[in-house]
Design a protein around this motif. Structure first.
Motif, PDB file in Angstrom:
ATOM      1  N   ALA A 149       0.832  -1.202   0.000  1.00  0.00           N
ATOM      2  CA  ALA A 149       0.000   0.000   0.000  1.00  0.00           C
ATOM      3  C   ALA A 149       0.868   1.254   0.000  1.00  0.00           C
ATOM      4  O   ALA A 149       1.873   1.332   0.711  1.00  0.00           O
ATOM      5  CB  ALA A 149      -0.915   0.008   1.218  1.00  0.00           C
ATOM      6  N   HIS A 150       0.479   2.228  -0.797  1.00  0.00           N
ATOM      7  CA  HIS A 150       1.249   3.459  -0.951  1.00  0.00           C
ATOM      8  C   HIS A 150       1.458   4.154   0.385  1.00  0.00           C
ATOM      9  O   HIS A 150       2.548   4.685   0.672  1.00  0.00           O
ATOM     10  CB  HIS A 150       0.507   4.387  -1.925  1.00  0.00           C
ATOM     11  N   GLU A 151       0.427   4.155   1.252  1.00  0.00           N
ATOM     12  CA  GLU A 151       0.506   4.877   2.516  1.00  0.00           C
ATOM     13  C   GLU A 151       1.411   4.192   3.540  1.00  0.00           C
ATOM     14  O   GLU A 151       1.739   4.778   4.585  1.00  0.00           O
ATOM     15  CB  GLU A 151      -0.886   5.067   3.116  1.00  0.00           C
ATOM     16  N   LYS A 152       1.831   2.981   3.265  1.00  0.00           N
ATOM     17  CA  LYS A 152       2.732   2.269   4.168  1.00  0.00           C
ATOM     18  C   LYS A 152       4.190   2.669   3.937  1.00  0.00           C
ATOM     19  O   LYS A 152       5.080   2.289   4.703  1.00  0.00           O
ATOM     20  CB  LYS A 152       2.575   0.752   3.959  1.00  0.00           C
ATOM     21  N   ILE A 153       4.449   3.470   2.917  1.00  0.00           N
ATOM     22  CA  ILE A 153       5.814   3.783   2.501  1.00  0.00           C
ATOM     23  C   ILE A 153       6.107   5.268   2.711  1.00  0.00           C
ATOM     24  O   ILE A 153       5.328   6.128   2.314  1.00  0.00           O
ATOM     25  CB  ILE A 153       6.016   3.426   1.011  1.00  0.00           C
ATOM     26  N   ARG A 154       7.225   5.549   3.339  1.00  0.00           N
ATOM     27  CA  ARG A 154       7.734   6.917   3.451  1.00  0.00           C
ATOM     28  C   ARG A 154       8.995   7.030   2.587  1.00  0.00           C
ATOM     29  O   ARG A 154       9.693   6.042   2.384  1.00  0.00           O
ATOM     30  CB  ARG A 154       8.092   7.259   4.900  1.00  0.00           C
ATOM     31  N   VAL A 155       9.286   8.224   2.133  1.00  0.00           N
ATOM     32  CA  VAL A 155      10.458   8.450   1.284  1.00  0.00           C
ATOM     33  C   VAL A 155      11.450   9.346   2.017  1.00  0.00           C
ATOM     34  O   VAL A 155      11.160  10.495   2.318  1.00  0.00           O
ATOM     35  CB  VAL A 155      10.070   9.087  -0.062  1.00  0.00           C
ATOM     36  N   PHE A 156      12.616   8.781   2.325  1.00  0.00           N
ATOM     37  CA  PHE A 156      13.713   9.528   2.932  1.00  0.00           C
ATOM     38  C   PHE A 156      14.988   9.206   2.149  1.00  0.00           C
ATOM     39  O   PHE A 156      15.427   8.059   2.139  1.00  0.00           O
ATOM     40  CB  PHE A 156      13.914   9.144   4.403  1.00  0.00           C
ATOM     41  N   PRO A 157      15.610  10.166   1.513  1.00  0.00           N
ATOM     42  CA  PRO A 157      16.813   9.893   0.719  1.00  0.00           C
ATOM     43  C   PRO A 157      18.031   9.662   1.612  1.00  0.00           C
ATOM     44  O   PRO A 157      17.982   9.864   2.832  1.00  0.00           O
ATOM     45  CB  PRO A 157      16.976  11.172  -0.102  1.00  0.00           C
ATOM     46  N   ASN A 158      19.122   9.237   1.006  1.00  0.00           N
ATOM     47  CA  ASN A 158      20.388   9.139   1.727  1.00  0.00           C
ATOM     48  C   ASN A 158      20.930  10.536   2.016  1.00  0.00           C
ATOM     49  O   ASN A 158      20.476  11.531   1.452  1.00  0.00           O
ATOM     50  CB  ASN A 158      21.411   8.361   0.899  1.00  0.00           C
ATOM     51  N   GLY A 159      21.923  10.578   2.883  1.00  0.00           N
ATOM     52  CA  GLY A 159      22.600  11.830   3.173  1.00  0.00           C
ATOM     53  C   GLY A 159      23.959  11.884   2.504  1.00  0.00           C
ATOM     54  O   GLY A 159      24.375  10.952   1.820  1.00  0.00           O
ATOM     55  N   VAL A 160      24.655  12.990   2.715  1.00  0.00           N
ATOM     56  CA  VAL A 160      26.011  13.182   2.193  1.00  0.00           C
ATOM     57  C   VAL A 160      26.870  13.697   3.336  1.00  0.00           C
ATOM     58  O   VAL A 160      26.470  14.626   4.047  1.00  0.00           O
ATOM     59  CB  VAL A 160      26.043  14.194   1.029  1.00  0.00           C
ATOM     60  N   ASN A 161      28.054  13.127   3.509  1.00  0.00           N
ATOM     61  CA  ASN A 161      28.972  13.612   4.528  1.00  0.00           C
ATOM     62  C   ASN A 161      29.464  15.015   4.182  1.00  0.00           C
ATOM     63  O   ASN A 161      29.795  15.291   3.020  1.00  0.00           O
ATOM     64  CB  ASN A 161      30.167  12.673   4.664  1.00  0.00           C
ATOM     65  N   PRO A 162      29.564  15.900   5.172  1.00  0.00           N
ATOM     66  CA  PRO A 162      29.943  17.295   4.892  1.00  0.00           C
ATOM     67  C   PRO A 162      31.293  17.461   4.210  1.00  0.00           C
ATOM     68  O   PRO A 162      31.491  18.425   3.460  1.00  0.00           O
ATOM     69  CB  PRO A 162      29.953  17.930   6.288  1.00  0.00           C
TER      70      PRO A 162
END
Length: 359
Positions: A149-162
């Motif tokens: 189900a679409h609502e079961k999924i959140r979108v969080f991208p990766n980060g980048v080290n400074p």
């Protein structure tokens, strides 16, 4: 709240995007400033000594390599499970139908003693409480390919080290004596990553190819094919925190990643953070709006398109600060804060009072 992070047992026997993502996520979560009533303790689970029941929530990275068994165990214990599946954006309804057919065939041929990786991933996705995708393309692949189900999924991208944002190419040029413009590719040496396709596409041109990445023993014949080409230099592997890696991104004219498929490749984010344009595979969950001036996507086996895109970016390089601005918001601390909010929401709604540990 105690959160346990797991993936497959041999995870840290090599170094790649998943390993970096797990380490950086754990470190950033533990850097968060505790809020009143929201204590958080995050650690990698030692599956040989720790029990899942000691935790309030389990976060599993990768839906393959047998990790569905971790999700099953946590589910049986009544623990909420967050799953970061890291699935290829190539999944859709058509590929899912073919995978389901292959799974049924494998089952019949083995008296149902064998499950395909597709079936295992689907099981993990079904039993998880919340799914974290790295991009909208991965979320759509999970919905269309696995029926989540679409609502079961959140979108969080990766980060980048400074430190990638402050990289300088002088160190790389001094240490390697590589002068002039070149194309850099960072990743494990393998046909899937397609270094050979890139090198052949650029053969005879003005831009040599510099490769950084480990070469597994079974890929040594592939490496020998690469090294037989005059335009290829292989520097071996570098630790992610090695300043020489960040310097290499900055020194390159273009960074290339023409692999057969990626989710959200860290090497692309890191290259952009260093201000270097990128040509990458079109099979990816990475989507940066208004980025075509510095990020070109081409099919992984379209050598002429790869060469054209690389030569265009090398001939007219975009301004570094503008390139860096594309990924300026990609911070591990920001991602960790969003993930922590999910943990607390799940814990509050599903964990029994007796399971809420003080930390």
């Amino acid at each position: 709240m105690r959160v346990g992070i797991l993936s497959y047992p041999m995870l840290f026997q090599r170094d790649g995007g998943l390993q970096i993502q797990v380490r950086e996520t754990v470190a950033a979560l533990n850097r968060l400033t505790p809020s009143p009533g929201r204590p958080l303790q995050v650690r990698l689970v030692d599956a040989n000594h720790d029990r899942l029941a000691e935790y309030d929530l389990i976060h599993v990275f990768s839906a393959i390599n047998g990790n569905f068994r971790i999700v099953e165990m946590a589910h049986e214990l009544g623990l909420p499970v967050v799953l970061s599946p890291l699935l290829s954006p190539g999944w859709n309804r058509a590929t899912a139908r073919r995978a389901e057919l292959a799974d049924r065939l494998a089952g019949r041929l083995t008296d149902w003693m064998v499950q395909t990786s597709y079936a295992q991933s689907r099981r993990a996705l079904q039993l998880s409480t919340l799914v974290l995708a790295l991009g909208e393309a991965e979320r759509e692949a999970i919905v269309q390919g696995f029926g989540v189900a679409h609502e079961k999924i959140r979108v969080f991208p990766n980060g980048v080290n400074p430190h990638f944002f402050t990289a300088n190419g002088d160190l790389f040029r001094r240490e390697t004596s590589i002068a002039g413009p070149f194309v850099l590719m960072v990743g494990s040496i393998s046909p899937y990553k397609n270094q050979l396709g890139l090198a052949r596409a650029l053969a005879g041109g003005a831009l040599p190819v510099v490769l950084i990445g480990a070469a597994p023993r079974h890929e040594l014949p592939y490496l020998q094919q690469l090294l037989a080409l005059q335009n290829v230099t292989w520097l071996g592997s570098l630790e992610h925190a090695d300043p020489l890696l960040a310097s290499a991104y900055h020194a390159a004219a273009v960074v290339a990643l023409p692999s057969q498929g990626e989710v959200m490749p860290l090497c692309v984010l890191e290259a952009l953070a260093a201000g270097t344009p990128v040509v990458m595979t079109s099979q990816s969950a990475l989507d940066l709006p208004d980025s075509a001036f510095a990020l070109r996507k081409v099919h992984w086996d379209d050598g002429p398109a790869q060469r054209l895109a690389i030569e265009q970016l090398a001939a007219r390089p975009p301004e570094r600060a503008t390139v860096q601005a594309l990924v300026g918001q990609f911070s591990w601390d920001r991602v960790a804060a969003q993930i922590a909010d999910c943990y607390f929401q799940l814990h509050a709604s599903s964990a029994p009072a007796g399971r809420r540990h003080a930390v």
